[in-house]
Scaffold this motif. Structure first.
Motif, short mmCIF file in Angstrom:
data_model
loop_
_atom_site.label_atom_id
_atom_site.label_comp_id
_atom_site.label_asym_id
_atom_site.label_seq_id
_atom_site.Cartn_x
_atom_site.Cartn_y
_atom_site.Cartn_z
N PHE A 84 0.36 -27.14 21.56
CA PHE A 84 1.52 -28.04 21.50
C PHE A 84 1.45 -29.03 22.66
CE2 PHE A 84 2.60 -24.00 19.64
CZ PHE A 84 3.31 -24.31 18.49
N LEU A 85 2.01 -30.19 22.45
CA LEU A 85 2.09 -31.19 23.51
C LEU A 85 3.52 -31.23 24.03
CD1 LEU A 85 0.35 -33.29 24.97
CD2 LEU A 85 1.23 -35.01 23.36
N LEU A 86 3.70 -30.83 25.29
CA LEU A 86 5.02 -30.82 25.92
C LEU A 86 5.23 -32.14 26.66
CD1 LEU A 86 4.99 -27.19 27.40
CD2 LEU A 86 5.65 -27.95 25.10
N PRO A 87 6.27 -32.91 26.31
CA PRO A 87 6.49 -34.21 26.96
C PRO A 87 6.89 -34.05 28.42
CG PRO A 87 7.73 -34.00 24.89
CD PRO A 87 7.25 -32.63 25.25
N ALA A 88 6.63 -35.08 29.21
CA ALA A 88 7.08 -35.09 30.59
C ALA A 88 8.60 -35.01 30.63
CB ALA A 88 6.61 -36.37 31.28
N GLY A 89 9.13 -34.17 31.53
CA GLY A 89 10.57 -34.02 31.67
C GLY A 89 11.25 -33.27 30.56
N ALA A 90 10.50 -32.63 29.67
CA ALA A 90 11.10 -31.90 28.54
C ALA A 90 12.01 -30.79 29.06
CB ALA A 90 10.02 -31.33 27.64
N SER A 91 13.20 -30.71 28.51
CA SER A 91 14.14 -29.64 28.88
C SER A 91 13.65 -28.32 28.32
CB SER A 91 15.52 -29.96 28.32
OG SER A 91 15.49 -29.88 26.89
N PRO A 92 14.11 -27.20 28.89
CA PRO A 92 13.76 -25.90 28.31
C PRO A 92 14.13 -25.80 26.84
CG PRO A 92 14.67 -25.60 30.49
CD PRO A 92 14.85 -27.05 30.17
N ALA A 93 15.28 -26.38 26.47
CA ALA A 93 15.70 -26.36 25.06
C ALA A 93 14.69 -27.11 24.20
CB ALA A 93 17.08 -27.00 24.92
N ARG A 94 14.21 -28.26 24.69
CA ARG A 94 13.24 -29.04 23.94
C ARG A 94 11.92 -28.30 23.84
NH1 ARG A 94 11.19 -31.58 20.04
NH2 ARG A 94 9.83 -33.35 20.46
N ILE A 95 11.51 -27.65 24.90
CA ILE A 95 10.26 -26.90 24.89
C ILE A 95 10.31 -25.79 23.85
CG2 ILE A 95 8.83 -25.30 26.24
CD1 ILE A 95 9.41 -27.06 28.69
N LEU A 96 11.41 -25.03 23.83
CA LEU A 96 11.54 -23.96 22.86
C LEU A 96 11.52 -24.52 21.44
CD1 LEU A 96 11.91 -20.97 22.24
CD2 LEU A 96 14.39 -21.32 22.36
N SER A 97 12.20 -25.64 21.24
CA SER A 97 12.23 -26.27 19.92
C SER A 97 10.83 -26.67 19.46
CB SER A 97 13.14 -27.49 19.94
OG SER A 97 13.12 -28.17 18.70
N ILE A 98 10.04 -27.19 20.39
CA ILE A 98 8.66 -27.58 20.06
C ILE A 98 7.85 -26.36 19.67
CG2 ILE A 98 6.50 -28.43 21.08
CD1 ILE A 98 8.23 -30.39 22.72
N LEU A 99 7.98 -25.28 20.43
CA LEU A 99 7.18 -24.08 20.17
C LEU A 99 7.61 -23.37 18.88
CD1 LEU A 99 6.88 -22.54 23.76
CD2 LEU A 99 5.42 -24.22 22.63
N GLN A 100 8.83 -23.65 18.43
CA GLN A 100 9.32 -23.04 17.20
C GLN A 100 9.10 -23.94 15.97
OE1 GLN A 100 13.39 -22.47 18.42
NE2 GLN A 100 13.10 -20.27 18.76
N GLY A 101 8.72 -25.18 16.21
CA GLY A 101 8.64 -26.16 15.12
C GLY A 101 7.26 -26.37 14.57
N ASN A 102 7.08 -27.52 13.95
CA ASN A 102 5.81 -27.86 13.30
C ASN A 102 5.07 -28.96 14.06
OD1 ASN A 102 6.17 -26.08 11.03
ND2 ASN A 102 7.72 -27.51 10.28
N GLU A 103 5.16 -28.92 15.38
CA GLU A 103 4.53 -29.95 16.19
C GLU A 103 3.22 -29.49 16.79
OE1 GLU A 103 7.22 -32.15 18.77
OE2 GLU A 103 8.92 -31.19 17.78
#
Length: 323
Positions: A84-103
Motif C-alpha cells: 500500500f502507498l501511505l500518503p504523507a501526513g496520513a492520519s491513523p484513521a486514513r492509514i487503517l482505511s487504506i489497509l482495509q480497502g482496495n488501494e
C-alpha cells in the motif's frame, strides 16, 4: 452548595469533552509521515503486528494508541495483504482505511507473445522487487500475459503462475479443437503454435499461417520455417544478421529445412491466439507464403504462384536498397 456542584459537573463534562476531542484528534488528525511511503502487509498479519510495524516505520506515533483508537473509532473490516502507498501526513484513521480497502499497489511483469524462455528468465531476474533465483523455464511452458506480483514475492512463485496459466489455457483450447487436425497432442499443438507465433506479426494471419503449415504437415512437406533455423543458435533471441547457407543445411532437432515434421519442441512461448489458430486453422489450400512488404504475407497454392510472389518481394527489397 448547589452552585459549586454544578461547577464541578460542568468542569467534569468539559474535561471529558476535551479528552474525547484529544482522543478523536489522535485518530483523525494529521499523522507523522513526512513523505509518502510504501508499506507491505504480509499475508496472515494481525492488526497488532501491522500496528507495531507502522510504529517502527514512523507512520504512527504509538502502536498501542493506534489499536485503542481503532477499536473504538475504526471500522471492523479486516486488513488486507499487499503493498500500500501511505500518503504523507496520513492520519491513523486514513492509514487503517487504506489497509482495509482496495488501494493495493499492483505491480506487473509482462511477457509479450513470442518471448522465448531465455528472455522470460532474464526478465524475471531483472525485476528488482522479486526475490530468489529461478531456473530457465521449459520452452513453451509460459503463457504470454501481464502478471501482478507483490514486492518481495519469490520469482519461483510468479513463474509458477505463468506456467499454470499456460496449462489451463492449453487444456481449455484443446477441448474446443476442430476435428481432423494434423496435430494429435496438446504438445504438438504448442510446438506448431510457437512456429505460427514467430512467423507472422499480424494477428489476422495466424489462422491462415496455421492452415498453411497444417497442409504441409499432412502432405509430408518440409515446413521450412526460418525461426526453426535460428532457435538452436540463439535459443530464440534475435539473430541480428542474415541466416547463413550452412545454418539452413544444419541437421538438428529443430531445423525444419532439413527435417520433415515438427521440431522436437516449441521454439518460443506462443500466445493464446496462436494456440487457438493451430487448433482451428483456416481452411485453405495454401502451401507457400512470402513477405509482402507490409509486415504480412502473400499466400500461394502452387510453387509457380509462389515463385512469382517471391520475385515481387525481391523487387520491393531492391527498391528499398536491401538487395
Amino acid at each position: 452548595m448547589i452552585r459549586r456542584g454544578w461547577l464541578f459537573a460542568l468542569a467534569a463534562l468539559l474535561g471529558l469533552a476535551l479528552a474525547a476531542g484529544g482522543f478523536a484528534w489522535g485518530w483523525y488528525g494529521a499523522g507523522s509521515l513526512r513523505q509518502e511511503k510504501a508499506f507491505v502487509v504480509r499475508s496472515g498479519s494481525s492488526l497488532a503486528n501491522v500496528a507495531q510495524q507502522l510504529e517502527e516505520q514512523g507512520a504512527i506515533g504509538s502502536a498501542k494508541a493506534f489499536l485503542l483508537r481503532a477499536r473504538f473509532l475504526g471500522s471492523n473490516d479486516p486488513i488486507k495483504a499487499g503493498e500500500f502507498l501511505l500518503p504523507a501526513g496520513a492520519s491513523p484513521a486514513r492509514i487503517l482505511s487504506i489497509l482495509q480497502g482496495n488501494e493495493v499497489i499492483r505491480r506487473f511483469v509482462t511477457i509479450p507473445e513470442g518471448m522465448p524462455s531465455i528472455m522470460v528468465h532474464e526478465r524475471l531476474m531483472a525485476e528488482p522487487l522479486l526475490t530468489g533465483d529461478v531456473p530457465m523455464p521449459t520452452e513453451g511452458s509460459v503463457l504470454p500475459e501481464s502478471y501482478d506480483f507483490e514486492r518481495g514475492e519469490p520469482r519461483a512463485a510468479v513463474l509458477a503462475r505463468m506456467q499454470a496459466a499456460m496449462q489451463r489455457t492449453l487444456a481449455e483450447l484443446w477441448a474446443k479443437r476442430a476435428p481432423g487436425l494434423v496435430v494429435k497432442t496438446p504438445q504438438e499443438a504448442l510446438t506448431l503454435a510457437s512456429i505460427v507465433e514467430k512467423e507472422t506479426g499480424k494477428p489476422s494471419e495466424r489462422r491462415m499461417v496455421a492452415g498453411l503449415y497444417s497442409n504441409r504437415l499432412k502432405q509430408g512437406m518440409l515446413l521450412q520455417a526460418d525461426p526453426t533455423i535460428i532457435y538452436p543458435i540463439t535459443r530464440g533471441k534475435p539473430l541480428g544478421r542474415r541466416i547463413r547457407q550452412s545454418e539452413i543445411a544444419a541437421i538438428n532437432d529443430y531445423n525444419t529445412y532439413s527435417m520433415v515434421g515438427l521440431p522436437k519442441g516449441p521454439i518460443t512461448n506462443p500466445g493464446r491466439e496462436s494456440i487457438a489458430a493451430v487448433l482451428n486453422p483456416a481452411k485453405t489450400d495454401a502451401l507457400y507464403m512470402v513477405a509482402d512488404g507490409t509486415g504480412g504475407h502473400v499466400f500461394a497454392n502452387t510453387l509457380e504462384q509462389h515463385n512469382a510472389n517471391v520475385e515481387k518481394w525481391f523487387a520491393i527489397r531492391r527498391a528499398r536498397g536491401e538487395m
